[in-house]
Design a protein around this motif. Structure first.
Motif, PDB file in Angstrom:
ATOM      1  N   ARG A   1      26.595 -51.001  32.055  1.00 51.21           N
ATOM      2  CA  ARG A   1      25.831 -52.170  31.590  1.00 51.21           C
ATOM      3  C   ARG A   1      25.635 -53.162  32.745  1.00 51.21           C
ATOM      4  O   ARG A   1      24.549 -53.748  32.881  1.00 51.21           O
ATOM      5  N   LEU A   2      26.672 -53.330  33.548  1.00 50.14           N
ATOM      6  CA  LEU A   2      26.579 -54.258  34.695  1.00 50.14           C
ATOM      7  C   LEU A   2      25.471 -53.801  35.636  1.00 50.14           C
ATOM      8  O   LEU A   2      24.593 -54.589  36.037  1.00 50.14           O
ATOM      9  N   LEU A   3      25.424 -52.486  35.942  1.00 48.92           N
ATOM     10  CA  LEU A   3      24.436 -51.992  36.903  1.00 48.92           C
ATOM     11  C   LEU A   3      23.035 -51.874  36.290  1.00 48.92           C
ATOM     12  O   LEU A   3      22.039 -52.132  36.971  1.00 48.92           O
ATOM     13  N   VAL A   4      22.967 -51.477  35.017  1.00 50.80           N
ATOM     14  CA  VAL A   4      21.653 -51.221  34.393  1.00 50.80           C
ATOM     15  C   VAL A   4      21.045 -52.493  33.786  1.00 50.80           C
ATOM     16  O   VAL A   4      19.904 -52.841  34.062  1.00 50.80           O
ATOM     17  N   GLU A   5      21.831 -53.219  32.988  1.00 48.67           N
ATOM     18  CA  GLU A   5      21.267 -54.376  32.250  1.00 48.67           C
ATOM     19  C   GLU A   5      21.301 -55.660  33.061  1.00 48.67           C
ATOM     20  O   GLU A   5      20.427 -56.499  32.945  1.00 48.67           O
ATOM     21  N   GLU A   6      22.348 -55.831  33.861  1.00 50.29           N
ATOM     22  CA  GLU A   6      22.532 -57.101  34.595  1.00 50.29           C
ATOM     23  C   GLU A   6      21.865 -57.028  35.964  1.00 50.29           C
ATOM     24  O   GLU A   6      21.003 -57.823  36.294  1.00 50.29           O
ATOM     25  N   MET A   7      22.249 -56.019  36.773  1.00 44.27           N
ATOM     26  CA  MET A   7      21.757 -55.949  38.156  1.00 44.27           C
ATOM     27  C   MET A   7      20.447 -55.164  38.267  1.00 44.27           C
ATOM     28  O   MET A   7      19.739 -55.280  39.254  1.00 44.27           O
ATOM     29  N   LYS A   8      20.167 -54.335  37.248  1.00 46.51           N
ATOM     30  CA  LYS A   8      18.935 -53.523  37.200  1.00 46.51           C
ATOM     31  C   LYS A   8      18.783 -52.660  38.450  1.00 46.51           C
ATOM     32  O   LYS A   8      17.696 -52.608  39.067  1.00 46.51           O
ATOM     33  N   VAL A   9      19.871 -51.987  38.833  1.00 45.19           N
ATOM     34  CA  VAL A   9      19.849 -51.120  40.033  1.00 45.19           C
ATOM     35  C   VAL A   9      20.014 -49.650  39.661  1.00 45.19           C
ATOM     36  O   VAL A   9      20.079 -48.796  40.540  1.00 45.19           O
ATOM     37  N   ALA A  10      20.091 -49.359  38.360  1.00 40.16           N
ATOM     38  CA  ALA A  10      20.369 -47.976  37.931  1.00 40.16           C
ATOM     39  C   ALA A  10      19.740 -47.727  36.566  1.00 40.16           C
ATOM     40  O   ALA A  10      19.326 -48.671  35.880  1.00 40.16           O
ATOM     41  N   VAL A  11      19.680 -46.444  36.181  1.00 37.78           N
ATOM     42  CA  VAL A  11      19.232 -46.101  34.818  1.00 37.78           C
ATOM     43  C   VAL A  11      20.355 -45.344  34.122  1.00 37.78           C
ATOM     44  O   VAL A  11      21.163 -44.675  34.769  1.00 37.78           O
ATOM     45  N   GLU A  12      20.420 -45.514  32.809  1.00 43.45           N
ATOM     46  CA  GLU A  12      21.446 -44.835  32.001  1.00 43.45           C
ATOM     47  C   GLU A  12      20.798 -43.704  31.221  1.00 43.45           C
ATOM     48  O   GLU A  12      19.684 -43.869  30.699  1.00 43.45           O
ATOM     49  N   VAL A  13      21.453 -42.576  31.132  1.00 36.53           N
ATOM     50  CA  VAL A  13      20.935 -41.429  30.376  1.00 36.53           C
ATOM     51  C   VAL A  13      21.081 -41.716  28.883  1.00 36.53           C
ATOM     52  O   VAL A  13      22.158 -42.092  28.424  1.00 36.53           O
TER      53      VAL A  13
END
Ligand SMILES: C[C@@H]1O[C@H](OP(=O)(O)OP(=O)(O)OC[C@H]2O[C@@H](n3ccc(=O)[nH]c3=O)[C@H](O)[C@@H]2O)[C@H](O)[C@H](O)[C@H]1O
Length: 464
Positions: free
Chosen positions: A383-395
């Motif tokens: 959630r930190l990387l996808v929703e907050e920092m927007k640097v990744a995608v979650e499957v």
């Protein structure tokens, strides 16, 4: 303050007996040793083998092997979390607690100034008696600590916490994005289960924090500042941050075991997948993952433990899979040099479980990041990387909680397709964060300040 800067410290390190904990404690040890201080690293005899791939600062780090007592229910010879299934870790905690006398004797003999620990909640008690300062060093995100193991979480003493109670955020929790979705809260239900003799995970960790002289977290203000402040408020003590504490990037990726094979692929074309040192997939989920990689049509290197009911990855491969992908894909069942592989120019995407160590390594890489979290803290890191920092995608997951070959290939294609908006966005944001985290004085700045704080802590103790 001059005296403070020259004060040479002797520090004992006593992490939980798991690679994902011992590795960051060793990275921290190297950084502190580089600054002229001595480290005694206390760990199970067999664990040293699991860490031998990591470089040690030779001048200042000595290992002190522990004899791990046998505990009924633990496989004979089991000494670390890698030797057992996740369902048995509570028994390993009993074994850790039974090393208390050995640890106390090491403290009496070595007389360290400070001891770093995480799950051994009894360390502060023996440290205080010997005039040793105790630092509870957390190698998971501030988010996962703040949502699961703060006093405001109020885990009942006489019964397991319910799903409804887990759906409630602790009072004052400062984020609305770094949270678990209602179908995910079960991933935290372990906090009210036994973790050692007559103690739950929640009581063990909150006691470890409450009794410490200082709480420390392997994170940085820039990413988790509000959550770290919340932790300090909850426990009424200072929280010292070490930053990411990652070793120097690999000087020559070509030295890696798989470098020659990787050299044969176009730059940025390879997808690397690893789920850390603990995750063991069910056989059907393992096969669904492999078929997802086949579907994408890109080169891939997968390094996973053999799935349940299988002794090797070979026996778990779908029929005809190996022949169909032999030109572009490899599936390994053992340990690979993850940081080296991530730094190889051919590798353009990292499919990770978002364990905290892998999270930091993914942020410091040039790879696109696709996340398949399993445990509660990995979901929050995601959630930190996808929703907050927007640097990744979650499957995306099915209702069963599993992913499908289609959802996996959709997520990887979204970041590997040069014209995909999501892929372009996460690449741009990741590059911005990497500029911050990998800037020359960022990590060293955190560590310099951290070691200064350690010297102040000891000096104040000596003057008291
Ligand atoms: C705190 C705890 O750490 C746990 O450790 P785990 O090993 O799963 O994952 P990482 O933290 O990424 O740690 C794994 C470490 O092992 C390295 N590695 C792994 C596999 C391999 O084949 N080769 C490697 O070099 C990797 O580079 C990383 O440094 C869980 O996340 C858990 O969610 C978290 O709470």
């Amino acid at each position: 303050m001059a005296e403070c800067k020259n004060l040479e410290l002797h520090i004992a390190m006593f992490p939980w007996f798991a690679v994902g904990h011992m590795t960051p404690f060793l990275h921290l040890s190297n950084e502190i040793a580089k600054r002229g201080h001595k480290i005694t690293f206390i760990l199970p005899k067999k664990a040293q083998i699991q860490l031998q791939h990591l470089n040690l600062h030779p001048n200042f780090i000595t290992f002190h092997p522990l004899t791990i007592p046998h505990v009924d229910g633990l496989p004979l010879g089991a000494e670390t979390a890698s030797d057992i299934s996740i369902s048995l870790v509570h028994l390993l905690a009993i074994a850790m607690d039974r090393t208390r006398e050995q640890v106390e004797n090491i403290f009496r003999a070595k007389t360290p100034d400070i001891v770093f620990y995480d799950n051994a909640h009894w360390i502060p008690e023996i440290a205080k008696q010997l005039g040793i300062k105790s630092i509870c060093y957390n190698v998971v995100s501030a988010a996962s600590l703040a949502i699961a193991v703060v006093p405001a979480r109020n885990v009942p003493k006489d019964r397991a916490i319910t799903k409804e109670e887990l759906k409630q955020l602790p009072v004052g929790y400062p984020s609305s994005t770094i949270v678990l979705r209602s179908h995910e809260v079960d991933s935290l239900s372990f906090i009210s289960l036994p973790f050692g003799d007559g103690i739950t995970f929640y009581d063990r960790v909150t006691t470890a924090m409450k009794e410490s002289d200082v709480i420390s977290i392997r994170t940085c203000q820039e990413m988790e500042g509000q959550l770290c402040d919340y932790m300090g408020n909850q426990f009424g003590k200072s929280v010292l941050l070490t930053g990411p504490v990652l070793p120097e990037p690999a000087k020559s990726p070509s030295k890696g075991m798989w470098a020659t094979w990787l050299d044969g692929f176009e730059p940025g074309s390879m997808v690397f997948c690893a789920f850390g040192s603990q995750i063991i997939l069910e056989k059907k989920q393992f096969q669904e993952l492999l078929l997802g990689f086949e579907l994408i049509g890109l080169p891939f290197l997968i390094a996973l433990k053999p799935p349940m009911e299988c002794a090797t990855v070979e026996e778990a491969l779908p029929n005809g899979f190996k022949e169909r992908v032999k030109e572009r894909g490899r599936v390994l069942g053992g340990w690979v040099e993850q940081p080296l592989i991530l730094s190889h120019p051919s590798v353009g995407c990292f499919v990770s479980h978002c364990g905290f160590g892998s999270m930091w390594e993914s942020l410091m890489s040039n790879c696109q990041i696709v996340l398949v979290p399993h445990l509660g803290d990995q979901i929050l890191n995601t959630r930190l990387l996808v929703e907050e920092m927007k640097v990744a995608v979650e499957v995306e997951r099915e209702d069963s909680g599993w992913f499908s070959r289609k959802s996996l290939s959709k997520a990887i294609k979204s970041v590997m397709d040069k014209d995909n908006e999501v892929g372009i966005m996460v690449k741009k944001n990741h590059a911005k964060w990497k500029d911050i985290l990998a800037s020359p004085n960022f990590m060293s700045g955190y560590m310099d300040k951290f070691v200064q704080n350690l010297q102040d802590l000891v000096l104040v103790n000596e003057k008291a």
